[in-house]
Scaffold this active site. Structure first.
Site: not given
Lengths: 462, 550
Positions: B68, B71, B102, B201
């Protein structure tokens, strides 16, 4: 240099709003885990797809097994207008493409906040023929802003009995066993003990055989293990229910009691001697079976080992972080080993937790030593450790940062364990599990002793 | 992509149209129609004019690889920055799952360096916060974080319920910034926005650009040739290897977005003279904005693959046009290549002719084909988890991409030249001279151009299709992420995680290429895959008969 270099020893800020390094996670991952304990089940996350991705990743990293689960893939529109259309589409697509026996839907904080009515949506799916004949859809509510992953597990197990259990009026002679939030290996051991007692057990959920499946060259979306839908359905006709873990199982066990008149007994997860004894004794009474000699034999081995190694265990200080049912069991085990559970921290709320720990340590050397926090976080526990150190840490993988910074051995236990194997294969419950825990504790302590001994004091035999 | 990857010998003799039908056969009609447009069969060599459907919603109920917006924003872009306190505003789950998962390595060994990466900060919202609003708790959490850590910046990340109940994280950020005197900024990165991580992003990069970039004139590192490395996240230490090579050449990395990055690296990013874009998807718009606002030109680079690395170094040198630098780059390539050649001489005979499939991220499914090519392996199918059409078809399609409702939710910044800080690094004549010499600015060809004929390009691959693909093509290795890993491996096919690298790496640069060759050699040649069948199953009834007879 310390990895957790910003953690001060002194508690200078009274935190009321900021959680740092939590000792819990959210409800849906527990619900997904429970759902995987039904044979032929595809868990479904009703919310945006990130939740499902995170939960699948977390469970995959913990078990090193495929975790299949679907999502309603909410976008902004569904968040405004409700997720009914998404769930109806999802149910239809799932039955067409993945052909499960059963879909177990849980909600997320998104679908909970917009107030999607699961009962109504699932009814609509049935009415519109989206649920094929002989197939099932069950559901539960798992708002992430209430409780923890343990609450989610409890809610899905309740969802199983609320949606499936039936009583015909005739008892089937079986004992329902609801294991708490524990590993597939633990579930297998809980079942093995019941079989060794010659008890006709009906255990659900059961992730053994599902989340420790073999590599065969073929991907089985629904491995051979898991509780059968028919068995969960028949749980309403059982002679009784044993729930192992107050937080994770009481809700479902009590529902069977009040709704289907199946009497229940809620006890702790069977860690160590006393809790395993209680489980065996309860099975014996509920099923009317005598305890076989093989069980006495297993039990006696544990007592033997404790007596053999008492000098290395006595008075050693341990810090524990994890889930309430597990911490209660582990604290009991540590007390049986004459150890000191110095710090006990859980992120899962519940006002019965601290009294339960206080009751266990009453009258022991730990009584005025042990610090308990519920709900608390690992940042606080680390601060306590910096103030007064411990000999051993027991908790999930995240404690490895504390272990490294403070140079304290760590036994990995709980959820998630993402950097070691073993937890899905070797139980820590029952007498066999107690032996394994004692082995791990002694190995950690004695390895440290070997490392730290001077040449003069270095010993061959322990 | 830098070397054409065409090796027909290793492509199995399967009709891709038939294979596509097989992939779609089980879907309900509506799902099948949509998926059909997201499965592209390469018909010719080189670029193709046809469109692929990408960056569209995942069908509910279909088991996707995607995550999503939160994330993408918190985990991917801000995650690797060590000295910002990242507070997740929401229930505990989102903060928990993005806690160290991550794989961002960071070097915080400098005396007094801050490193908040090992911490998870959350407001852990409870039901009363959802009912009465969580702004008060958020303010208090920021105050507590400040009192405990005195960080130089605090970032706030909104989760799904925060957007629904209407907490104004930006207003809270402004208020606390004024009160505490440090930079505090919020991200509206609720998980339901957009269709994948890609939206996250975008939200993260926009905010870093408007709130942080340009606020410091004092970069940590200075040199004659300074660059920004965009879209490099230092998984497995990739950025360390890239920095090592560039430093050896005499090129200074001013800021990496976001691997091993610090707050000040972002704040002084406008001081560099060139932006190099690694992951096109995650950050191409930032490269454009840095050029428009500050005059920094950009080129696409790829440090995955030894030849790609060499080519990228040459491009950077070509951009600066300095004879000494151009010479130095050639010396470095000559010094570094022997270890690569030695490794390939040993390993390539064992990997040649083998096949791979790659379904990851936003550029990795493209870049890693370079490494497989170096190993003599062919990529049979590839696709992006969260790519857009330009990542598949090349940047020239950007103006023709349809802006739908889900994309419209993501803010597009309109930047202009900064009246004081804009300074074009090259004159128009210099740009033209470099372009005439073959250097391409602002260009990315996309995945489709570089894939061999008859191969499949699939957007937003799902579990069902990956299982079918493996059954049909039996690749020697499959590249995806953790969620896909074990279902593929149960089928007896090794899966290489190209998000976490299965905790190996680095794979970038020259040393990284050698690491990758070794890991792939190990994976495709491991004995374990020959042990899947027990002898009594593998040898059929004869063995049984033997025992019976015995």
């Amino acid at each position: 240099m310390a990895l957790l270099r910003h953690t001060p020893a002194e508690i200078t800020v009274d935190r009321t709003a900021l959680s740092i390094n939590p000792a819990k996670t959210c409800q849906p991952v527990g619900a997904m885990y429970a759902a995987l304990g039904i044979h032929g089940c595809l868990p479904h996350s009703h919310g945006s797809q990130g939740c499902c991705a995170y939960h699948r990743s977390a469970l995959t990293r913990h078990t090193k097994e495929p975790i299949s689960a679907a999502t309603s893939s909410f976008t902004e529109g569904s968040s405004v207008f409700g997720g009914q259309a998404n769930l109806l589409t999802a149910i239809q697509n799932i039955f067409s493409v993945y052909e499960p026996e059963i879909i177990a839907v849980h909600t997320t904080c998104l679908s909970e906040t917009i107030g999607d009515d699961m009962t109504q949506i699932v009814e609509k799916a049935r009415a519109e023929g989206k649920v094929p004949e002989g197939k099932h859809v069950i559901y539960c509510n798992t708002p992430s802003y209430v409780g923890s992953h343990v609450t989610g597990y409890s809610n899905m197990v309740s969802g199983m009995v609320k949606n499936l259990a039936k009583s015909t009026g005739a008892k089937n002679g079986k004992v329902n066993i609801i294991p708490g939030f524990c590993e597939p290996a633990d579930m297998a051991e809980i079942k093995r003990l019941a079989l060794a007692m010659d008890v006709d057990a009906n255990m659900f959920p059961d992730t053994s055989g599902v989340l420790n499946a073999p590599l065969t060259g073929k991907y089985e979306m629904y491995p051979a293990g898991g509780a059968k839908v028919a068995d969960i359905t028949s749980s309403g006709d059982a002679v009784g229910t044993i729930g192992l873990g107050q937080w994770a199982t009481a809700q479902a066990a009590k529902y069977l009691d009040s709704e289907h008149k199946v009497p229940c007994q809620i006890m702790g997860l069977p860690f160590g001697l006393e809790a395993t004894d209680a489980y065996i004794y309860a099975l014996s009474k509920m099923a009317g079976k005598a305890v076989p000699a093989s069980i006495d034999f297993e039990r006696g081995q544990v007592v033997d080992v404790i007596s053999d190694y008492n000098q290395y265990l006595y008075g050693k200080r341990v810090a524990l972080a994890g889930d309430p049912d597990q911490l209660i069991g582990l604290t009991k085990l540590l007390i049986e080993l004459d150890m000191i559970p110095a710090y006990v921290v859980t992120g899962t709320p519940g006002n019965k937790f601290e009294p339960a720990i206080r009751e266990i340590i009453k009258g022991t050397p730990a009584e005025n030593v042990t610090k308990v926090k519920c709900p608390g976080d690992m940042f606080l526990m680390h601060q306590w450790i910096k103030q007064e150190p411990v000999d051993l840490l027991i908790g999930n993988t995240y404690l490895k940062y504390v272990a490294r910074d403070e140079d304290i051995p760590l036994i990995r236990h709980g959820f998630p364990i993402v950097d070691r194997m073993g937890h899905t294969y070797f139980p820590t419950v029952g007498y066999k599990g107690a032996l394994r825990m004692i082995e791990k504790i002694l190995d950690a302590l004695l390895t440290r002793r070997d490392r730290d001994s001077t040449e003069t004091k270095f010993e061959l035999v322990y | 992509m830098d070397a054409p990857i065409v090796d027909h010998l290793a492509v199995p003799d399967i009709d891709p149209e038939e294979a596509k039908k097989e992939l779609l056969a089980k879907y309900p009609p509506k799902v099948g129609r949509k998926r059909s447009q997201q499965i592209f069969i390469k018909e010719t060599e080189g670029p193709e004019e046809r469109e692929i459907l990408a960056n569209v919603r995942t069908v509910p109920g279909i088991i996707t690889q995607r995550g999503c917006t939160y994330a993408g924003c918190k985990g991917v872009i801000l995650g690797p920055t060590r000295d910002i306190v990242n507070i997740t505003h929401g229930p505990i789950g989102c903060g928990f799952y993005s806690w160290l998962t991550r794989r961002n390595q960071t070097d915080a060994s400098a005396p007094g360096a801050e490193n908040f990466i090992p911490y998870a900060f959350s407001t852990d919202m409870q039901d009363q916060d959802i009912i009465f609003g969580g702004e008060k708790k958020l303010k208090q959490a920021i105050q507590e974080a400040y009192d405990l850590f005195k960080p130089k910046a605090i970032a706030i990340f909104s989760t799904c319920p925060v957007g629904l109940i209407g907490d104004d994280v930006h207003a809270v950020a402004r208020e606390m910034k004024a009160l505490l005197g440090i930079n505090i900024f919020g991200f509206s990165c609720e998980g339901y926005k957009g269709v994948s991580q890609s939206a996250g992003h975008h939200i993260a990069n926009n905010k870093i650009f408007t709130e942080v970039v340009g606020t410091s004139e004092t970069p940590e590192r200075t040199g004659k040739f300074t660059i920004n490395m965009l879209g490099e996240y230092n998984i497995g230490g990739d950025a360390f290897e890239i920095d090592r090579i560039l430093e050896k050449c005499g090129i200074t990395v001013n800021a990496t977005f976001s691997g091993n990055s610090t707050y000040n690296d972002f704040a002084s990013a406008q001081m560099a003279d060139l932006s190099c874009v690694m992951c096109h998807r995650s950050i191409n718009y930032v490269a454009d904005m840095l050029e428009t606002k500050y005059g920094i030109p950009w080129i696409k680079v790829n440090f995955i693959g030894a030849h790609a690395t060499a080519k990228s170094l040459r491009r950077i040198a070509q951009h600066f046009g300095d004879e000494a630098l151009i010479k130095r780059v050639e010396e470095v390539i000559a010094e570094e290549m022997p270890i690569v050649e030695a490794a390939l001489a040993e390993i390539k005979p064992r990997t040649t002719g083998k096949t791979a499939m790659l379904f990851v991220g936003g550029s990795r499914a493209h870049h890693y084909q370079e490494l497989f090519h170096e190993l003599g392996m062919t990529t049979l199918a590839a696709g992006y988890e969260f790519g857009h059409r330009d990542d598949y078809e090349g940047r020239q399609v950007i103006p023709s991409i349809k802006v739908d409702a889900d994309s419209r939710n993501i803010e597009e910044l309109h930047v202009e030249a900064d009246p004081e800080k804009y300074s074009p690094r090259l004159t128009e004549a210099e740009i033209k001279a470099r372009e005439d010499a073959g250097l391409k600015f602002k260009e990315y060809d996309g995945l489709i151009t570089d894939m061999p004929k008859k191969t499949m390009i699939i957007d937003d691959l799902n579990q069902f299709e990956s299982e079918k693909l493996i059954e049909m093509y039996k690749p020697d290795i499959f590249c995806a992420g953790i969620k896909e890993k074990y279902s593929v491996q149960k089928m007896g096919v090794p899966l290489k995680q190209l998000h976490s690298y299965d905790y190996g790496g680095p794979y970038a640069g020259f040393v990284g290429a050698v690491n990758y060759y070794k890991d792939i050699d190990r994976m495709v040649n491991s004995k374990v895959w020959s042990k899947v069948k027990a002898p009594w199953h593998a040898d059929g009834p004869e063995l049984t008969a033997c025992f019976v007879a015995g």
